[in-house]
Write a protein that holds these residues in place. Structure first.
Motif, PDB file in Angstrom:
ATOM      1  N   LYS A 259       0.853  -1.181   0.000  1.00  0.00           N
ATOM      2  CA  LYS A 259       0.000   0.000   0.000  1.00  0.00           C
ATOM      3  C   LYS A 259       0.891   1.233   0.000  1.00  0.00           C
ATOM      4  O   LYS A 259       1.749   1.368   0.868  1.00  0.00           O
ATOM      5  CB  LYS A 259      -0.916   0.016   1.224  1.00  0.00           C
ATOM      6  N   PRO A 260       0.710   2.137  -0.964  1.00  0.00           N
ATOM      7  CA  PRO A 260       1.629   3.286  -1.112  1.00  0.00           C
ATOM      8  C   PRO A 260       1.716   4.190   0.108  1.00  0.00           C
ATOM      9  O   PRO A 260       2.797   4.622   0.477  1.00  0.00           O
ATOM     10  CB  PRO A 260       1.043   4.042  -2.311  1.00  0.00           C
ATOM     11  N   THR A 261       0.585   4.497   0.744  1.00  0.00           N
ATOM     12  CA  THR A 261       0.597   5.430   1.883  1.00  0.00           C
ATOM     13  C   THR A 261      -0.130   4.824   3.079  1.00  0.00           C
ATOM     14  O   THR A 261      -1.240   5.248   3.426  1.00  0.00           O
ATOM     15  CB  THR A 261      -0.067   6.766   1.501  1.00  0.00           C
ATOM     16  N   PRO A 262       0.487   3.821   3.700  1.00  0.00           N
ATOM     17  CA  PRO A 262      -0.170   3.201   4.855  1.00  0.00           C
ATOM     18  C   PRO A 262      -0.178   4.113   6.072  1.00  0.00           C
ATOM     19  O   PRO A 262       0.677   5.000   6.206  1.00  0.00           O
ATOM     20  CB  PRO A 262       0.690   1.963   5.106  1.00  0.00           C
ATOM     21  N   LYS A 263      -1.127   3.888   6.955  1.00  0.00           N
ATOM     22  CA  LYS A 263      -1.152   4.620   8.213  1.00  0.00           C
ATOM     23  C   LYS A 263      -0.090   4.065   9.143  1.00  0.00           C
ATOM     24  O   LYS A 263       0.518   3.022   8.868  1.00  0.00           O
ATOM     25  CB  LYS A 263      -2.539   4.503   8.852  1.00  0.00           C
ATOM     26  N   THR A 264       0.138   4.755  10.264  1.00  0.00           N
ATOM     27  CA  THR A 264       1.175   4.341  11.208  1.00  0.00           C
ATOM     28  C   THR A 264       0.548   3.777  12.469  1.00  0.00           C
ATOM     29  O   THR A 264      -0.437   4.310  12.974  1.00  0.00           O
ATOM     30  CB  THR A 264       2.076   5.534  11.569  1.00  0.00           C
ATOM     31  N   THR A 265       1.101   2.682  12.949  1.00  0.00           N
ATOM     32  CA  THR A 265       0.662   2.066  14.196  1.00  0.00           C
ATOM     33  C   THR A 265       1.792   2.158  15.217  1.00  0.00           C
ATOM     34  O   THR A 265       2.947   1.855  14.905  1.00  0.00           O
ATOM     35  CB  THR A 265       0.297   0.584  13.974  1.00  0.00           C
ATOM     36  N   THR A 266       1.455   2.571  16.436  1.00  0.00           N
ATOM     37  CA  THR A 266       2.462   2.739  17.487  1.00  0.00           C
ATOM     38  C   THR A 266       2.273   1.695  18.573  1.00  0.00           C
ATOM     39  O   THR A 266       1.153   1.454  19.034  1.00  0.00           O
ATOM     40  CB  THR A 266       2.376   4.146  18.100  1.00  0.00           C
ATOM     41  N   THR A 267       3.396   1.078  18.965  1.00  0.00           N
ATOM     42  CA  THR A 267       3.393   0.022  19.971  1.00  0.00           C
ATOM     43  C   THR A 267       4.494   0.288  20.994  1.00  0.00           C
ATOM     44  O   THR A 267       5.566   0.778  20.634  1.00  0.00           O
ATOM     45  CB  THR A 267       3.642  -1.358  19.325  1.00  0.00           C
ATOM     46  N   LEU A 268       4.244  -0.036  22.254  1.00  0.00           N
ATOM     47  CA  LEU A 268       5.263   0.104  23.300  1.00  0.00           C
ATOM     48  C   LEU A 268       5.982  -1.232  23.470  1.00  0.00           C
ATOM     49  O   LEU A 268       5.349  -2.263  23.720  1.00  0.00           O
ATOM     50  CB  LEU A 268       4.623   0.530  24.621  1.00  0.00           C
ATOM     51  N   LEU A 269       7.301  -1.220  23.314  1.00  0.00           N
ATOM     52  CA  LEU A 269       8.107  -2.430  23.436  1.00  0.00           C
ATOM     53  C   LEU A 269       8.847  -2.454  24.762  1.00  0.00           C
ATOM     54  O   LEU A 269       9.449  -1.456  25.163  1.00  0.00           O
ATOM     55  CB  LEU A 269       9.124  -2.517  22.290  1.00  0.00           C
ATOM     56  N   LYS A 270       8.827  -3.604  25.418  1.00  0.00           N
ATOM     57  CA  LYS A 270       9.595  -3.805  26.648  1.00  0.00           C
ATOM     58  C   LYS A 270      10.989  -4.327  26.298  1.00  0.00           C
ATOM     59  O   LYS A 270      11.249  -4.707  25.153  1.00  0.00           O
ATOM     60  CB  LYS A 270       8.855  -4.784  27.557  1.00  0.00           C
ATOM     61  N   PRO A 271      11.902  -4.378  27.276  1.00  0.00           N
ATOM     62  CA  PRO A 271      13.243  -4.904  26.995  1.00  0.00           C
ATOM     63  C   PRO A 271      13.183  -6.316  26.428  1.00  0.00           C
ATOM     64  O   PRO A 271      12.336  -7.130  26.812  1.00  0.00           O
ATOM     65  CB  PRO A 271      13.921  -4.882  28.367  1.00  0.00           C
TER      66      PRO A 271
END
Length: 279
Positions: A259-271
């Motif tokens: 997909k040329p212009t996908p939306k952004t997804t934000t995730t919190l990563l632990k160590p």
């Protein structure tokens, strides 16, 4: 303007409220004067050099999103106008080159920024590599195919022409913060921002960047990332987050190659080590 903002930030961190206020007021006065004297109704800047646009965007003189996008488009147009069969289109020097690719990417011109990085035309990093460079040259024209050590016109003084000078090497910062997407979200990397900018195009004669692998040794340990385009056009992303930290990861919700212009997804990563496949 940028220096005043930095002074305001440092004063505030030390609890010097009146000093912080003074520096913020100075910065606002400078920004207002810049708008009055240099910003045109169509979003262009006078004088209209590439470096003028780059510094205005980098130093925070343009804060409105629409203003920044217009300035970025004008900057991109200037670069394309200067480009040709043997020309990269870049005209920036010491002051403008460091922030050039960051501001292009920040204003929606990621593909142009990447094409400049990959270019083998003059002037560019690739042009130097094509002509035997193993270090960063002080000048874009330290050596040219037409005039050797005589510069772009054959008249340059070769006595002041270091072939090991880091200024243009600042492009590696952009490679880490944008292409790899590693940056501090808080001082000392106690919180990390992971947000790769993934290009999908390349200049003529070059292949698009299909993978990046990078690491940064922070005070908390090594931060490592690897992203790669898979055969089915999905995106594989891997990250290692060091102990006693967290990372805010922003990835496209769909593969940029599907997909040329996908939306952004934000995730919190632990160590720990994380492996994510985006289709």
């Amino acid at each position: 303007h940028k220096s005043a903002l930095m002074m305001a930030e440092m004063a505030a961190a030390q609890g010097l409220a009146s000093e912080a206020k003074k520096y913020r007021q100075w910065a606002e006065t400078m920004r207002a004067n810049f708008h009055k004297q240099h910003l045109q109704p169509d979003g262009s800047i006078k004088p209209g050099s590439q470096t003028a646009y780059v510094l205005a965007l980098d130093c925070g003189l343009l804060t409105d999103a629409a203003e920044r996008k217009k300035a970025g488009a004008h900057l991109a147009a200037l670069i394309r106008k200067k480009s040709g069969p043997k020309k990269s289109g870049m005209t920036t020097g010491f002051l403008g080159t460091k922030p050039l690719l960051p501001v292009l990417a920040d204003t929606g011109q990621l593909e142009l920024a990447t094409s400049i990085l990959q270019s083998r035309k003059y002037p560019s990093w690739g042009y130097a590599v094509k002509n035997g460079a193993t270090t960063i040259w002080e000048r874009w024209n330290s050596y040219t195919e037409e005039h050797g050590f005589g510069g772009s016109n054959g008249k340059m003084n070769a006595a002041m022409n270091p072939f090991s000078h880091y200024a243009f090497g600042a492009v590696t910062e952009w490679m880490f913060t944008d292409l790899a997407g590693i940056a501090p979200a808080e001082p000392g990397y106690s919180k990390i921002r992971l947000q790769p900018h993934i290009p999908t195009a390349a200049p003529k004669g070059a292949k698009p960047i299909s993978w990046v692998r990078a690491h940064h040794d922070s005070p908390h340990g090594r931060i490592a990332i690897h992203w790669q385009r898979q055969q089915d056009d999905s995106l594989l992303y891997e990250a290692t987050v060091p102990p006693n930290t967290t990372a805010e990861l922003s990835l496209p919700s769909h593969s940029p190659w599907s997909k040329p212009t996908p939306k952004t997804t934000t995730t919190l990563l632990k160590p720990g080590h994380h492996r994510i496949l985006v289709r």
